[in-house]
Structures are given as C-alpha cells and as structure tokens.
Design an enzyme around this catalytic site. Structure first.
Site, mmCIF file in Angstrom:
data_model
loop_
_atom_site.group_PDB
_atom_site.id
_atom_site.type_symbol
_atom_site.label_atom_id
_atom_site.label_comp_id
_atom_site.label_asym_id
_atom_site.label_seq_id
_atom_site.Cartn_x
_atom_site.Cartn_y
_atom_site.Cartn_z
ATOM 1 N N LEU A 33 40.191 40.489 36.298
ATOM 2 C CA LEU A 33 40.635 41.232 37.740
ATOM 3 C C LEU A 33 42.133 41.461 37.884
ATOM 4 C CD1 LEU A 33 38.388 38.872 39.928
ATOM 5 C CD2 LEU A 33 37.703 40.879 38.928
ATOM 6 N N HIS A 37 40.609 45.666 41.858
ATOM 7 C CA HIS A 37 39.657 44.792 42.143
ATOM 8 C C HIS A 37 39.747 43.994 43.601
ATOM 9 C CE1 HIS A 37 38.845 44.677 37.702
ATOM 10 N NE2 HIS A 37 37.601 45.077 38.014
ATOM 11 N N GLN A 61 25.522 47.830 29.089
ATOM 12 C CA GLN A 61 26.325 49.187 29.372
ATOM 13 C C GLN A 61 27.279 49.479 28.354
ATOM 14 O OE1 GLN A 61 27.625 47.380 33.265
ATOM 15 N NE2 GLN A 61 29.580 48.735 32.679
ATOM 16 N N LYS A 151 38.263 55.030 40.454
ATOM 17 C CA LYS A 151 38.643 55.316 39.196
ATOM 18 C C LYS A 151 37.307 55.624 38.086
ATOM 19 C CE LYS A 151 40.050 52.070 35.812
ATOM 20 N NZ LYS A 151 38.964 52.639 34.621
ATOM 21 N N SER A 188 41.038 46.828 33.883
ATOM 22 C CA SER A 188 41.135 45.579 32.938
ATOM 23 C C SER A 188 41.378 45.913 31.438
ATOM 24 C CB SER A 188 39.676 45.049 33.015
ATOM 25 O OG SER A 188 39.178 44.971 34.070
#
Ligand code: PAF
Length: 279
Positions: A33, A37, A61, A151, A188
C-alpha cells in the site's frame, strides 16, 4: 481494525452490520500500500459508515508467473498503514479460501471494444482475472460503494461494466491519481525501480503533460509523436502511448477536445502505467 481471513466470518460480520443500516465502503487492493491506496480509504470514509479493504494478490490476473512471484508483499506495514488511515475491516484471505482447484475464470469477452485493446492485448486474460476476483469479493463484502484509482483507467471501465451488469446497487467511484512530488504516479511497482530508474521515471508524466500542453487541432499528432519519442529512448521501452476516446478507448481519427492519453512503459524490469484526461 478487525482482520478476517475467512470469507464466511467476513460475510457474517458485514451482513449483521448492513442489517443495522451501516453503509459499507470497499477498497479492494493487492497490498504494498501507498498513499494512492490510502487516499481511496480516506474517500470511502467521507461517505460510508464502515470502510472495508482487502489485500489479496490475485493469481488469475497475472499473465506472467515471474510478475506474480515478484509482486511486492508487505503485509505487516500494510496493516499499520490501514490502521492509521482509519480502515475498519481488513480481509486478507489465503488463496485456497478464494479459489477452488481447477476453477475457471469468468469471461470479459463481450464487455465492449475497450476490453481487447491496450492492457487487454498486452496482458491476455488479465481482465478475466480481475472480474473473477472482484465478483467474489463484491459477493462477500456486499458494499454500498467501491473506490478505484484512475491510474488503472481501463480497469475502472471494466469494473464499471461489471457493476452495471451484475451489481447495479453498488456505487462506483473513480478517484484521482495520486502522484509523487516529481509527478510519478504512485504504484506498488515503484518500489522495484533502481535509484537510477527512479530518477528517470517522472519523464512518463512529463510526456503526458507535453501532449496536454500541445493538444490543439493542428498540433495533436505531432505532440503524440514527441511524447512517444521521449519514452522510446533507453532506459525506457515503450509498450504503448495512445490517445483514445474517454468512454470507449477507441483511437482518435481526428482531433477531439476531450480525450484520455494512456501509457504503458517498461523501465528496467518494471512495467509502469499512467494516464491523463485532457478536456
Ligand atoms: O487494482 C488492483 O489492485 C487489482 O486489480 C484489484 C482491483 C484489487 C483486483 O485484484
């Protein structure tokens, strides 16, 4: 903050809250995070009684096993950040609690033009994995509102479509990109950049700004070429920089005032995304 690892316990707790008319804001994440976030948590706190976040690095994913393996995992510091940002509930399940063995992914095939372009073509199966995990999470959390960062512009479109089709009661919120002081969009993945790469990374946003500054009837095509030129030079490896219609992601064939510029670029071993809406 209450931590749940089991879906059943989470569902039981949250449905008892909803029965008492408590509104639930949900911020799904894959952890590692950062301030981006935490800005979503802050946004959720403004309009919901109870803020729930999840941390789950969703294997379905990732189309590249190496990317999944090296995805940053920082659960201890994530918990501290969530607690200090006022998050009420954290759901942090094991993979076995989320997926049965051999389970098939859901398909986003008929979501529209935008599903097969940009991230859709660069990362085959990625959005199928995203809708598969979000369908599970939305069913478990049953949120009133959900919060996603701009984003991941294309992901926002995918989630909005998922919600329109299957969870019409949920309010979708697309929240502004949070940037470092030098303009780099928070991600991240930024922690993977070397010191030298980190110094170069703000050029991604500068390239987007260049397009914005030169966005005129006569100058837009040249502006695109200039921006591509900046991000095609080492150490960057440009995957795409496209200017698209904001609601479909179709490419522009002629000048339009309102567009979105989206970029994916590799910097060393790190793949970075950014975008800018021009109005
Ligand atoms: O944006 C992310 O972090 C992930 O794609 C999400 C929405 C948490 C689904 O795994």
């Amino acid at each position: 903050m209450i931590l749940f690892k089991q879906p059943e316990a989470l569902k039981q707790f949250l449905s008892s809250q909803k029965a008492q008319n408590v509104s639930i804001g949900f911020v799904p994440t894959m952890g590692a995070l950062h301030q981006g976030h935490l800005s979503l948590i802050a946004e959720a706190k403004l309009s919901c009684d109870l803020v729930v976040s999840s941390i789950f690095v969703n294997p379905t994913q990732f189309n590249n096993p190496k990317d999944l393996e090296t995805y940053p995992r920082t659960i201890q510091s994530d918990i501290i950040k969530l607690m200090s940002s006022g998050c009420d509930v954290l759901f942090h399940p094991e993979e076995t609690a989320m997926y049965a063995q051999g389970e098939e992914k859901l398909s986003s095939k008929d979501y529209g033009y935008f599903i097969d372009v940009l991230e859709g073509s660069s990362r085959p199966g990625h959005f199928d994995g995203v809708i598969t995990i979000l369908t599970k999470l939305f069913n478990m959390v049953d949120p009133n509102q959900v919060y996603f960062g701009q984003k991941d512009y294309q992901q926002c479109m995918v989630v909005e479509t998922l919600i329109q089709r299957h969870f019409p009661a949920i309010i979708f919120n697309r929240c502004a990109i949070v940037r470092e002081e030098d303009g780099l969009a928070m991600s991240s993945r930024n922690t993977r950049l070397s010191v030298e790469e980190r110094k170069k990374a703000p050029e991604i946003y500068s390239a987007l700004q260049l397009v914005q500054t030169e966005w005129t009837q006569d100058g837009w095509e040249l502006a695109m070429e200039k921006a591509k030129g900046v991000l095609s030079k080492a150490p960057f490896e440009l995957e795409y920089l496209e200017v698209c219609k904001t609601d479909t992601l179709e490419p522009l064939t002629s000048f339009q005032k309102s567009v979105v510029v989206l970029v994916a670029v590799n910097l060393g071993k790190t793949r970075l995304l950014d975008n800018l809406i021009i109005n």
